[in-house]
Motif scaffolding. Sequence first.
Motif, PDB file in Angstrom:
ATOM      1  N   ILE A  89      13.817   8.398   3.602  1.00 47.30           N
ATOM      2  CA  ILE A  89      12.602   8.960   2.999  1.00 47.30           C
ATOM      3  C   ILE A  89      11.427   8.030   3.261  1.00 47.30           C
ATOM      4  O   ILE A  89      11.568   6.815   3.158  1.00 47.30           O
ATOM      5  N   GLU A  90      10.273   8.611   3.578  1.00 48.09           N
ATOM      6  CA  GLU A  90       9.046   7.832   3.693  1.00 48.09           C
ATOM      7  C   GLU A  90       8.171   8.177   2.488  1.00 48.09           C
ATOM      8  O   GLU A  90       7.936   9.352   2.200  1.00 48.09           O
ATOM      9  N   CYS A  91       7.729   7.155   1.774  1.00 44.98           N
ATOM     10  CA  CYS A  91       6.869   7.350   0.596  1.00 44.98           C
ATOM     11  C   CYS A  91       5.444   7.043   1.014  1.00 44.98           C
ATOM     12  O   CYS A  91       5.156   5.927   1.444  1.00 44.98           O
ATOM     13  N   VAL A  92       4.564   8.011   0.888  1.00 49.99           N
ATOM     14  CA  VAL A  92       3.160   7.808   1.258  1.00 49.99           C
ATOM     15  C   VAL A  92       2.304   7.848   0.000  1.00 49.99           C
ATOM     16  O   VAL A  92       2.480   8.719  -0.855  1.00 49.99           O
ATOM     17  N   VAL A  93       1.420   6.872  -0.114  1.00 49.49           N
ATOM     18  CA  VAL A  93       0.440   6.856  -1.204  1.00 49.49           C
ATOM     19  C   VAL A  93      -0.935   6.999  -0.585  1.00 49.49           C
ATOM     20  O   VAL A  93      -1.229   6.353   0.420  1.00 49.49           O
ATOM     21  N   GLY A  99      -5.913  11.804   7.573  1.00 48.82           N
ATOM     22  CA  GLY A  99      -4.722  12.122   8.348  1.00 48.82           C
ATOM     23  C   GLY A  99      -4.145  13.492   8.053  1.00 48.82           C
ATOM     24  O   GLY A  99      -4.861  14.487   8.002  1.00 48.82           O
ATOM     25  N   SER A 100      -2.818  13.519   7.872  1.00 43.62           N
ATOM     26  CA  SER A 100      -2.132  14.812   7.751  1.00 43.62           C
ATOM     27  C   SER A 100      -2.531  15.553   6.482  1.00 43.62           C
ATOM     28  O   SER A 100      -2.506  16.782   6.440  1.00 43.62           O
ATOM     29  N   MET A 101      -2.915  14.819   5.427  1.00 42.98           N
ATOM     30  CA  MET A 101      -3.312  15.512   4.192  1.00 42.98           C
ATOM     31  C   MET A 101      -4.646  16.241   4.397  1.00 42.98           C
ATOM     32  O   MET A 101      -4.825  17.371   3.935  1.00 42.98           O
ATOM     33  N   PHE A 120       6.261  12.516  -0.486  1.00 38.33           N
ATOM     34  CA  PHE A 120       7.505  12.149   0.191  1.00 38.33           C
ATOM     35  C   PHE A 120       7.588  12.890   1.521  1.00 38.33           C
ATOM     36  O   PHE A 120       7.212  14.072   1.601  1.00 38.33           O
ATOM     37  N   PHE A 121       8.118  12.198   2.541  1.00 37.47           N
ATOM     38  CA  PHE A 121       8.423  12.836   3.817  1.00 37.47           C
ATOM     39  C   PHE A 121       9.859  12.490   4.188  1.00 37.47           C
ATOM     40  O   PHE A 121      10.328  11.379   3.909  1.00 37.47           O
ATOM     41  N   LEU A 122      10.543  13.452   4.835  1.00 36.77           N
ATOM     42  CA  LEU A 122      11.868  13.142   5.384  1.00 36.77           C
ATOM     43  C   LEU A 122      11.674  12.354   6.664  1.00 36.77           C
ATOM     44  O   LEU A 122      10.890  12.747   7.528  1.00 36.77           O
ATOM     45  N   ASP A 175      -4.527   4.814   2.814  1.00 35.59           N
ATOM     46  CA  ASP A 175      -3.170   5.329   2.591  1.00 35.59           C
ATOM     47  C   ASP A 175      -2.166   4.408   3.259  1.00 35.59           C
ATOM     48  O   ASP A 175      -2.547   3.529   4.047  1.00 35.59           O
ATOM     49  N   TYR A 176      -0.897   4.575   2.941  1.00 34.29           N
ATOM     50  CA  TYR A 176       0.143   3.766   3.584  1.00 34.29           C
ATOM     51  C   TYR A 176       1.492   4.387   3.307  1.00 34.29           C
ATOM     52  O   TYR A 176       1.659   5.225   2.418  1.00 34.29           O
ATOM     53  N   LYS A 177       2.467   3.922   4.085  1.00 36.00           N
ATOM     54  CA  LYS A 177       3.832   4.451   4.014  1.00 36.00           C
ATOM     55  C   LYS A 177       4.791   3.321   3.655  1.00 36.00           C
ATOM     56  O   LYS A 177       4.687   2.216   4.194  1.00 36.00           O
ATOM     57  N   LEU A 178       5.695   3.586   2.736  1.00 34.43           N
ATOM     58  CA  LEU A 178       6.705   2.594   2.339  1.00 34.43           C
ATOM     59  C   LEU A 178       8.096   3.211   2.496  1.00 34.43           C
ATOM     60  O   LEU A 178       8.258   4.430   2.374  1.00 34.43           O
ATOM     61  N   PRO A 199      -0.682  -2.984   9.679  1.00 29.23           N
ATOM     62  CA  PRO A 199      -1.665  -1.934  10.003  1.00 29.23           C
ATOM     63  C   PRO A 199      -1.075  -0.778  10.811  1.00 29.23           C
ATOM     64  O   PRO A 199      -1.747   0.232  11.023  1.00 29.23           O
ATOM     65  N   ASP A 200       0.183  -0.896  11.251  1.00 24.91           N
ATOM     66  CA  ASP A 200       0.863   0.231  11.907  1.00 24.91           C
ATOM     67  C   ASP A 200       1.163   1.353  10.920  1.00 24.91           C
ATOM     68  O   ASP A 200       1.308   2.505  11.331  1.00 24.91           O
ATOM     69  N   GLY A 201       1.346   1.011   9.652  1.00 29.46           N
ATOM     70  CA  GLY A 201       1.840   1.998   8.688  1.00 29.46           C
ATOM     71  C   GLY A 201       0.870   2.264   7.559  1.00 29.46           C
ATOM     72  O   GLY A 201       1.276   2.737   6.489  1.00 29.46           O
ATOM     73  N   CYS A 202      -0.394   1.946   7.791  1.00 27.78           N
ATOM     74  CA  CYS A 202      -1.374   2.240   6.735  1.00 27.78           C
ATOM     75  C   CYS A 202      -2.720   2.573   7.372  1.00 27.78           C
ATOM     76  O   CYS A 202      -2.895   2.427   8.581  1.00 27.78           O
ATOM     77  N   ARG A 203      -3.642   3.058   6.564  1.00 30.68           N
ATOM     78  CA  ARG A 203      -5.024   3.223   7.034  1.00 30.68           C
ATOM     79  C   ARG A 203      -5.898   2.251   6.258  1.00 30.68           C
ATOM     80  O   ARG A 203      -5.830   2.197   5.014  1.00 30.68           O
ATOM     81  N   LEU A 204      -6.692   1.490   6.998  1.00 29.06           N
ATOM     82  CA  LEU A 204      -7.572   0.481   6.418  1.00 29.06           C
ATOM     83  C   LEU A 204      -8.961   0.710   6.978  1.00 29.06           C
ATOM     84  O   LEU A 204      -9.144   0.716   8.202  1.00 29.06           O
ATOM     85  N   PHE A 218      -5.411   3.153  17.811  1.00 30.83           N
ATOM     86  CA  PHE A 218      -4.542   3.505  18.943  1.00 30.83           C
ATOM     87  C   PHE A 218      -4.387   5.024  19.040  1.00 30.83           C
ATOM     88  O   PHE A 218      -4.562   5.607  20.113  1.00 30.83           O
ATOM     89  N   ARG A 219      -4.066   5.666  17.889  1.00 34.75           N
ATOM     90  CA  ARG A 219      -3.859   7.122  17.921  1.00 34.75           C
ATOM     91  C   ARG A 219      -5.070   7.836  18.514  1.00 34.75           C
ATOM     92  O   ARG A 219      -4.942   8.798  19.257  1.00 34.75           O
ATOM     93  N   ARG A 220      -6.269   7.369  18.144  1.00 32.06           N
ATOM     94  CA  ARG A 220      -7.505   8.074  18.518  1.00 32.06           C
ATOM     95  C   ARG A 220      -8.245   7.397  19.668  1.00 32.06           C
ATOM     96  O   ARG A 220      -9.436   7.672  19.885  1.00 32.06           O
TER      97      ARG A 220
END
Length: 240
Positions: A89-93, A99-101, A120-122, A175-178, A199-204, A218-220
């Motif tokens: 499970i990936e927990c995003v706050v 992003g996707s939201m 939550f994401f699978l 946001d970020y993923k844990l 910084p790979d797993g969050c937005r700052l 990188f994505r953009r």
Amino acid sequence: MEKRQELYRGKAKTVYATDDPHRLIMHYRDDVSAFDGVKLAKLDLKGETNNKINAFVMGKLADAGVATHFLRVLNERESLVKAMKMLPIECVVRNVCAGSMAKRYGIEEGTRLREPIFEFFLKSDALHDPLCNDDHIRVLGWASAGEIAQMRALTHKVNAALAPLFAGAGIDLVDYKLEFGHPTADPAGPLVLGDEFTPDGCRLWDSRTGEKLDKDRFRRDLGQVIERYREVARRIGAPL
Ligand code: TMP
Ligand code: ASP
């Protein structure tokens, strides 16, 4: 402590066994990926930069009372961690909508949220990490009700520690993923934070200018990816 065979190669890190079955080595490579591994590149200094940022943030989280798998830095690109059985499970706050939201609900990126939103994401590249709720997780057996409650509680504790840390450096933690799991040495004990915080797993975003300081560069295709990662490290006080 002796480094042994490669156990697992992820998109940006490789995990090695050690002579202690309950301890692993996390090796941060220079690889960067986006869109579930579709976009790939190598960026000089990425591995060591992320190893150092992660070590610093994990230390701050431990100080704030969040148990993590991190034990210590071994060298420029490697850290020693507890061996874990991770939940899928990936927990995003999210403190700010992005992003996707933003895409999913048609809300403008940058819209501040009245309170943090938890998602939550699978964890599945093949399925593109689909959004899921407590019932999917519990009924489909990915985690128990008790683990879901712990993921929420720990994630809010992380937000309470990290939002002020970044704010003090003039950075909005958007946001970020844990990811969480159980140490193999204590499989029935409480959940522990695993994976990484970099910084790979969050937005700052720079609080004043809104400049992106994370993997969206990188994505953009915004360029200066690692320069900005290193700027984040300097601003939060992580030694490089
Ligand atoms: P999202 O807006 O794409 O859902 O991502 C939310 C945050 O979680 C963002 O900071 C990036 C992070 N994230 C990852 O690090 N890995 C992932 O696989 C996903 C889906 C998100
Ligand atoms: N972490 C995922 C990947 O590397 C998704 C992303 O960051 O865009 O593909």
